[in-house]
Design a protein around this motif. Structure first.
Motif, short mmCIF file in Angstrom:
data_model
loop_
_atom_site.label_atom_id
_atom_site.label_comp_id
_atom_site.label_asym_id
_atom_site.label_seq_id
_atom_site.Cartn_x
_atom_site.Cartn_y
_atom_site.Cartn_z
N TRP A 134 7.17 13.91 -4.39
CA TRP A 134 6.39 13.26 -3.35
C TRP A 134 5.26 14.16 -2.85
CZ3 TRP A 134 6.77 13.98 2.28
CH2 TRP A 134 6.13 12.97 3.01
N MET A 135 5.49 15.47 -2.87
CA MET A 135 4.51 16.41 -2.35
C MET A 135 3.55 16.93 -3.41
SD MET A 135 7.13 18.59 0.02
CE MET A 135 5.88 19.79 0.42
N GLY A 136 3.93 16.85 -4.68
CA GLY A 136 3.11 17.43 -5.74
C GLY A 136 1.86 16.63 -6.05
N LYS A 137 0.98 17.23 -6.84
CA LYS A 137 -0.30 16.59 -7.16
C LYS A 137 -0.20 15.54 -8.24
CE LYS A 137 -1.55 20.42 -10.30
NZ LYS A 137 -0.44 21.32 -9.89
N ASP A 138 0.90 15.49 -8.98
CA ASP A 138 1.01 14.57 -10.11
C ASP A 138 1.09 13.11 -9.69
OD1 ASP A 138 0.97 16.71 -11.82
OD2 ASP A 138 3.15 16.83 -12.01
N HIS A 139 1.49 12.86 -8.45
CA HIS A 139 1.70 11.47 -8.03
C HIS A 139 0.94 11.14 -6.75
CE1 HIS A 139 4.83 11.53 -11.05
NE2 HIS A 139 5.39 12.56 -10.44
N GLN A 140 -0.23 11.71 -6.57
CA GLN A 140 -0.99 11.51 -5.35
C GLN A 140 -1.80 10.21 -5.36
OE1 GLN A 140 -0.99 13.40 -2.44
NE2 GLN A 140 0.77 14.33 -3.45
N GLU A 141 -2.30 9.83 -6.52
CA GLU A 141 -3.18 8.67 -6.60
C GLU A 141 -2.39 7.36 -6.63
OE1 GLU A 141 -6.43 8.88 -6.35
OE2 GLU A 141 -6.22 11.06 -6.17
N THR A 142 -2.98 6.32 -6.06
CA THR A 142 -2.38 4.99 -6.10
C THR A 142 -2.74 4.30 -7.41
OG1 THR A 142 -2.49 4.73 -3.69
CG2 THR A 142 -2.25 2.73 -5.00
N ARG A 143 -1.74 3.94 -8.20
CA ARG A 143 -1.95 3.29 -9.49
C ARG A 143 -2.10 1.78 -9.28
NH1 ARG A 143 0.12 5.52 -14.13
NH2 ARG A 143 -0.68 3.60 -15.07
N LEU A 144 -3.34 1.35 -9.00
CA LEU A 144 -3.57 -0.07 -8.75
C LEU A 144 -3.28 -0.93 -9.97
CD1 LEU A 144 -6.85 0.02 -6.60
CD2 LEU A 144 -4.49 -0.25 -5.82
N ASP A 145 -3.37 -0.34 -11.16
CA ASP A 145 -3.09 -1.11 -12.37
C ASP A 145 -1.62 -1.51 -12.46
OD1 ASP A 145 -2.80 1.79 -12.70
OD2 ASP A 145 -2.12 1.32 -14.74
N LEU A 146 -0.77 -0.83 -11.71
CA LEU A 146 0.66 -1.15 -11.73
C LEU A 146 1.04 -2.17 -10.66
CD1 LEU A 146 2.18 2.43 -12.21
CD2 LEU A 146 1.71 0.69 -13.95
N VAL A 147 0.10 -2.48 -9.76
CA VAL A 147 0.39 -3.45 -8.69
C VAL A 147 -0.74 -4.48 -8.58
CG1 VAL A 147 1.93 -2.01 -7.31
CG2 VAL A 147 -0.54 -1.75 -7.04
N PRO A 148 -1.12 -5.12 -9.68
CA PRO A 148 -2.22 -6.10 -9.61
C PRO A 148 -1.90 -7.28 -8.71
CG PRO A 148 -1.08 -6.27 -11.71
CD PRO A 148 -0.55 -5.04 -11.03
N ASP A 149 -0.62 -7.60 -8.56
CA ASP A 149 -0.22 -8.69 -7.68
C ASP A 149 -0.46 -8.37 -6.21
OD1 ASP A 149 1.80 -6.75 -8.38
OD2 ASP A 149 3.22 -7.87 -7.15
N LEU A 150 -0.56 -7.09 -5.88
CA LEU A 150 -0.81 -6.66 -4.49
C LEU A 150 -2.26 -6.23 -4.28
CD1 LEU A 150 2.39 -4.44 -4.05
CD2 LEU A 150 2.10 -6.83 -3.36
N ALA A 151 -2.86 -5.67 -5.31
CA ALA A 151 -4.21 -5.11 -5.19
C ALA A 151 -5.27 -6.16 -4.94
CB ALA A 151 -4.55 -4.31 -6.45
N GLY A 152 -4.92 -7.43 -5.12
CA GLY A 152 -5.88 -8.50 -4.86
C GLY A 152 -6.11 -8.76 -3.39
N TYR A 153 -5.34 -8.13 -2.53
CA TYR A 153 -5.50 -8.30 -1.09
C TYR A 153 -6.31 -7.13 -0.52
CZ TYR A 153 -1.75 -11.74 -1.56
OH TYR A 153 -0.99 -12.83 -1.93
N PRO A 154 -7.55 -7.38 -0.10
CA PRO A 154 -8.37 -6.26 0.41
C PRO A 154 -7.77 -5.57 1.62
CG PRO A 154 -9.41 -8.40 0.85
CD PRO A 154 -8.28 -8.65 -0.07
N GLU A 155 -7.06 -6.31 2.47
CA GLU A 155 -6.46 -5.68 3.65
C GLU A 155 -5.35 -4.71 3.26
OE1 GLU A 155 -4.34 -9.74 3.26
OE2 GLU A 155 -6.30 -8.84 2.83
N LEU A 156 -4.64 -5.00 2.17
CA LEU A 156 -3.61 -4.07 1.71
C LEU A 156 -4.22 -2.83 1.09
CD1 LEU A 156 -0.88 -6.41 0.14
CD2 LEU A 156 -0.96 -5.42 2.44
N ARG A 157 -5.32 -3.02 0.34
CA ARG A 157 -6.00 -1.85 -0.24
C ARG A 157 -6.54 -0.96 0.87
NH1 ARG A 157 -8.59 -5.75 -3.34
NH2 ARG A 157 -10.61 -5.15 -2.45
N TRP A 158 -7.09 -1.56 1.91
CA TRP A 158 -7.63 -0.78 3.03
C TRP A 158 -6.52 -0.02 3.74
CZ3 TRP A 158 -6.97 -0.48 8.30
CH2 TRP A 158 -7.97 0.21 9.01
#
Length: 319
Positions: A134-158
């Motif tokens: 959780w603290m390391g650099k390997d998993h810092q970025e949000t993988r939007l390609d893995l959550v396309p069902d959620l990434a379509g909501y701009p309020e959730l991305r914000w």
């Protein structure tokens, strides 16, 4: 594709230089634990303990029912407004944003207990599974390609991008009416306990407990962890049928998060709570089919074994 070693031993990972981001996370973690000590030294009152318990329970529900069962597994439906409420409550738990959390968790299920699992204690040891990943650099970025069902909501991305807003709001909510001690107990102490309790599912629920179902990973059921996390400790049940809104499959398996979801269902706030069909409850019982976890059997496995179906393809968009 490389085939990882499947023997149940800890993989030694080469050390690398820490980034400024990692150093900041470590400093913040140390500061939170120092704050917990200060809270204990200053001494609790019944009002402060009640405040800490309340913020713990609300945020544990936000992690278990919202981040995990809803955003990660889409195990029930709700309105777009309440979806945003759940996401905001999740950000107050100081475990990053809802899209980041869901994406990381879907990786865990897709590659559970293989080298590509983000937090397998059998691969990288207790502390990496508990906090290091959780603290390391390997998993810092949000993988939007893995959550396309959620990434379509701009309020959730914000909200995912500015997830610190939830923490700031909670700090204000407990500090303004209760002062410095309110901050120490309602935020600091509660957050430290919440963090470690949540992460025991990553670090302990694959090594401590019993197995009912012959999943290909090493997930286990643990009643103590279930009480600590409002139901998440029925982890072998969950890996057997991950899309279920209830993780305690039987009446004696206490699952407080599910009880709250049932109450919200009766109020019409959430609906279509998924439950395991009777055939699933009887399928792949270890007592009948034997153990199948490659790591527990000492067999080789690849990171593509037991790949979870794509949640993005099967998820139904909220109304």
């Amino acid at each position: 594709m490389d085939v990882p070693d499947s023997k149940p031993s800890i993989t030694v990972v080469a050390a690398s230089k820490w980034s400024l981001s990692e150093l900041f996370h470590v400093a913040a973690l140390v500061a939170m634990h120092v704050g917990l000590v200060i809270a204990l030294v200053r001494g609790p009152t019944w009002r402060l303990v009640a405040l800490a318990a309340a913020t713990y329970l609300v945020r544990m529900f936000a992690i278990t029912a919202a981040y995990h069962r809803y955003f990660s597994h889409r195990s029930f439906k709700t309105s777009r407004i309440f979806q945003l409420v759940l996401a905001f409550l999740g950000t107050t738990a100081v475990q990053k944003g809802p899209l980041w959390w869901a994406a990381a968790h879907r990786v865990h299920h897709k590659h559970s207990d293989t080298e590509r699992d983000v937090h397998s204690p059998l691969r990288r040891g207790f502390w990496y599974a508990h906090l290091g990943w959780w603290m390391g650099k390997d998993h810092q970025e949000t993988r939007l390609d893995l959550v396309p069902d959620l990434a379509g909501y701009p309020e959730l991305r914000w909200l995912d991008r500015y997830h610190v807003i939830g923490s700031a709001a909670l700090i204000a909510a407990v500090t303004i009416p209760f002062g410095f001690d309110g901050f120490l107990w309602g935020y600091v102490a509660s957050t430290v306990v919440l963090m470690h309790a949540t992460f025991t599912i990553n670090s302990l629920a694959h090594v401590w407990g019993s197995r009912r179902y012959a999943t290909k990973d090493t997930s286990r059921n643990n009643a103590f962890l279930a009480l600590l996390t409002l139901g998440e400790g029925w982890h072998n049940n969950h890996h057997h049928y991950m899309s279920s809104a209830n993780q305690g499959f039987f009446w004696w398996e206490i699952d407080i998060s599910f009880y709250v979801l049932r109450a919200l269902e009766k109020l019409g706030i959430v609906w279509d709570l998924r439950r395991p069909p009777e055939r699933i409850l009887r399928k792949d019982l270890i007592a009948e089919v034997g153990e199948r976890a490659p790591l527990l059997l000492g067999k080789e496995t690849t990171s593509e074994d037991d790949v979870a179906p794509s949640l993005a393809r099967t998820a139904t968009r909220v109304s």
